[in-house]
Scaffold this motif. Structure first.
Motif, short mmCIF file in Angstrom:
data_model
loop_
_atom_site.label_atom_id
_atom_site.label_comp_id
_atom_site.label_asym_id
_atom_site.label_seq_id
_atom_site.Cartn_x
_atom_site.Cartn_y
_atom_site.Cartn_z
N TYR A 74 0.81 -1.22 0.00
CA TYR A 74 0.00 0.00 0.00
C TYR A 74 0.84 1.27 0.00
CZ TYR A 74 -4.41 -2.45 0.51
OH TYR A 74 -5.51 -3.23 0.27
N CYS A 75 2.09 1.19 0.43
CA CYS A 75 2.94 2.37 0.42
C CYS A 75 3.58 2.63 -0.94
CB CYS A 75 4.03 2.25 1.49
SG CYS A 75 3.43 2.40 3.18
N TRP A 76 3.96 1.57 -1.65
CA TRP A 76 4.73 1.75 -2.88
C TRP A 76 4.15 1.09 -4.13
CZ3 TRP A 76 7.57 0.48 1.73
CH2 TRP A 76 8.29 1.55 2.25
N LEU A 77 3.25 0.15 -3.99
CA LEU A 77 2.81 -0.62 -5.15
C LEU A 77 1.34 -0.45 -5.49
CD1 LEU A 77 4.68 -3.97 -4.37
CD2 LEU A 77 5.42 -2.11 -5.86
N HIS A 78 0.56 0.18 -4.63
CA HIS A 78 -0.88 0.33 -4.86
C HIS A 78 -1.11 1.59 -5.68
CE1 HIS A 78 -5.01 -0.60 -4.16
NE2 HIS A 78 -5.27 0.54 -3.56
N PRO A 79 -1.65 1.47 -6.91
CA PRO A 79 -1.74 2.62 -7.80
C PRO A 79 -2.99 3.46 -7.56
CG PRO A 79 -2.52 0.70 -8.94
CD PRO A 79 -2.09 0.23 -7.57
N SER A 80 -2.93 4.71 -8.02
CA SER A 80 -4.10 5.57 -8.11
C SER A 80 -4.53 5.63 -9.56
CB SER A 80 -3.79 6.97 -7.59
OG SER A 80 -3.41 6.91 -6.23
N CYS A 81 -5.83 5.87 -9.77
CA CYS A 81 -6.37 5.86 -11.12
C CYS A 81 -7.25 7.08 -11.34
CB CYS A 81 -7.20 4.59 -11.37
SG CYS A 81 -6.24 3.08 -11.19
N ARG A 82 -7.31 7.51 -12.57
CA ARG A 82 -8.22 8.59 -12.95
C ARG A 82 -9.49 7.95 -13.49
NH1 ARG A 82 -7.95 13.71 -13.29
NH2 ARG A 82 -5.73 13.72 -12.87
N TRP A 83 -10.49 7.87 -12.63
CA TRP A 83 -11.73 7.18 -12.99
C TRP A 83 -12.62 8.11 -13.81
CZ3 TRP A 83 -12.07 2.14 -12.30
CH2 TRP A 83 -11.26 1.55 -11.33
N GLU A 84 -13.13 7.58 -14.91
CA GLU A 84 -14.08 8.31 -15.75
C GLU A 84 -15.49 7.86 -15.39
OE1 GLU A 84 -13.01 7.47 -19.70
OE2 GLU A 84 -10.95 8.16 -19.49
N PRO A 85 -16.46 8.78 -15.32
CA PRO A 85 -17.80 8.42 -14.88
C PRO A 85 -18.44 7.31 -15.70
CG PRO A 85 -17.54 10.80 -14.90
CD PRO A 85 -16.31 10.23 -15.54
N ASP A 86 -18.26 7.36 -17.03
CA ASP A 86 -18.94 6.33 -17.83
C ASP A 86 -18.28 4.98 -17.67
OD1 ASP A 86 -17.37 6.60 -21.07
OD2 ASP A 86 -16.61 7.17 -19.11
N ARG A 87 -17.03 4.95 -17.25
CA ARG A 87 -16.37 3.66 -17.04
C ARG A 87 -16.75 3.05 -15.70
NH1 ARG A 87 -13.96 0.81 -20.83
NH2 ARG A 87 -12.58 -0.06 -19.23
N VAL A 88 -16.80 3.88 -14.67
CA VAL A 88 -17.04 3.35 -13.33
C VAL A 88 -18.51 3.15 -13.05
CG1 VAL A 88 -16.78 3.82 -10.88
CG2 VAL A 88 -14.93 4.37 -12.46
N ASP A 89 -19.31 4.15 -13.43
CA ASP A 89 -20.71 4.11 -13.07
C ASP A 89 -21.56 3.36 -14.08
OD1 ASP A 89 -20.38 7.50 -11.96
OD2 ASP A 89 -20.06 5.64 -10.87
#
Length: 399
Positions: A338-353
């Motif tokens: 969780y400190c070095w390998l867990h990524p963040s993502c730019r979620w798009e509404p039509d992809r997630v919802d």
């Protein structure tokens, strides 16, 4: 089709086949153990094995049936009529049907020279549902079965050959489900970054290393106090169910089935961590870890005061330190992930919802699995700014 994408599709197909085979082998091992218990006159043990199998299977069929009923009309064009599908689930064959359907779709995509976007997306859609059902089956049946077998071994002081087979197949099934679930979350990522095998191994190891001491603790407590373990489970399960309800889950299509999901998540949380809410999860994960650790420590104290109740053949002087080392190593790997390998993502509404209109498939729009996309959004946090985005070519560690 280029060689690399075709090889990747073939690898996905092989993994799907191996996952189905692992489920069938684990089921066969459990039925073999139940039969051996009946032949040896241990009817209570056989009844417990079959009860766990039955309850997990019913829950699995309910999840599968509710999801199929909630899917858009026309999405599953090749599935049998509604009555035949209902009969399959009534006969406890719904999950196997889904596995076969997923393998057929994967084979169809692999055989095509240039697969369509719809066929590829539909194969992912089926794979995501199968992966989620496999995870549920793991914590509703396989993990409790492993705990039960270990408790029987601790209580009797020896392990038969069929029990060793059950223990080995359970560990394989649990390992496979954890890794397959992480792989399924990777499919839901909008950017689909490169595969990070190192971080995938770390994710798999910290889950398994933290799960093993918990299973060992509950199994030994069950061997010492077989009449109180049910009260212990339901007491903690009610607390965890209340906690899940407080987080306001919205995973299933209706309120009744949502409680089935919450009850299943509470069972998973009894053994391991499972994130169900969006946002920063560090606080919730810490609370859950401290809660399970405190409960396990209390059980350790109970062992030490009643250690003479167990057969002398049980090497507790070795098992207890090994369990402690596994927990510490798993905790260290979890912090590393969780400190070095867990990524963040730019979620798009039509992809997630899932705002693409799946109720009308006249244009053969690629389907998206809203259920798993929601869990992926809970698992992978949003980026805060452009600086948090992974650099080009960077492996962000997601399988």
């Amino acid at each position: 089709m280029p060689w690399f994408p075709r090889a990747a599709l073939l690898w996905d197909l092989v993994l799907g086949f191996l996952g189905t085979a692992a489920f069938l082998i684990d089921l066969g091992a459990d039925l073999w153990a139940a039969g051996q218990y009946v032949l040896s006159g241990r009817y209570l043990w056989a009844a417990l094995v079959l009860a766990l199998l039955g309850l997990a299977s019913v829950a699995l069929q309910l999840f599968s049936w509710v999801w199929l009923r909630a899917d858009p009309v026309g999405l599953h064009a090749s599935q049998p009529p509604g009555r035949c599908l209902a009969l399959l689930h009534l006969l406890q064959l719904g999950y196997l049907y889904r596995c076969v359907q997923g393998l057929q779709q994967g084979l169809l995509v692999w055989q095509q020279e240039v697969p369509s976007d719809f066929d590829l997306a539909y194969a992912d859609f089926l794979t995501l549902d199968i992966s989620m059902l496999r995870l549920f089956e793991t914590f509703l049946e396989t993990t409790p079965q492993l705990t039960l077998v270990l408790a029987i071994v601790f209580q009797s002081g020896r392990a038969e050959s069929y029990q060793w087979v059950g223990i080995c197949t359970s560990f394989v099934s649990i390992s496979w489900a954890l890794l397959d679930y992480h792989r399924a979350l990777r499919i839901c990522l909008p950017s689909k970054p490169p595969l990070g095998p190192g971080s995938s191994v770390v994710y798999f190891l910290w889950n398994l290393l933290l799960l093993w001491p918990r299973v060992f603790a509950v199994a030994l407590f069950s061997a010492l106090f077989p009449h109180y373990v049910v009260l212990h489970f339901f007491g903690l399960w009610l607390v965890l169910l209340f906690w899940v309800w407080l987080q306001g889950t919205d995973f299933m299509p209706d309120s009744c089935s949502e409680w089935l999901y919450r009850a299943t998540v509470a069972t998973i949380l009894y053994f391991s961590w499972f994130n169900v809410a969006e946002g920063r999860t560090r606080g919730r994960a810490t609370v859950h870890l401290v809660f399970l650790l405190s409960d396990s420590v209390l059980m350790v104290v109970t062992w030490l005061t009643h250690i003479a109740w167990l057969p002398s053949e049980i090497p507790l002087q070795t098992l207890l330190p090994v369990g402690g080392v596994c927990f510490l190593l798993g905790l260290a790997l979890r912090l590393v992930y969780y400190c070095w390998l867990h990524p963040s993502c730019r979620w798009e509404p039509d992809r997630v919802d899932g705002t693409r209109d799946l109720r009308s498939l006249e244009w053969r729009q690629p389907p998206q699995n809203k259920r798993m996309a929601q869990l992926a959004q809970n698992f992978f946090p949003r980026v805060r700014d452009e600086a948090a985005l992974p650099q080009k070519g960077e492996v962000n560690g997601v399988l």
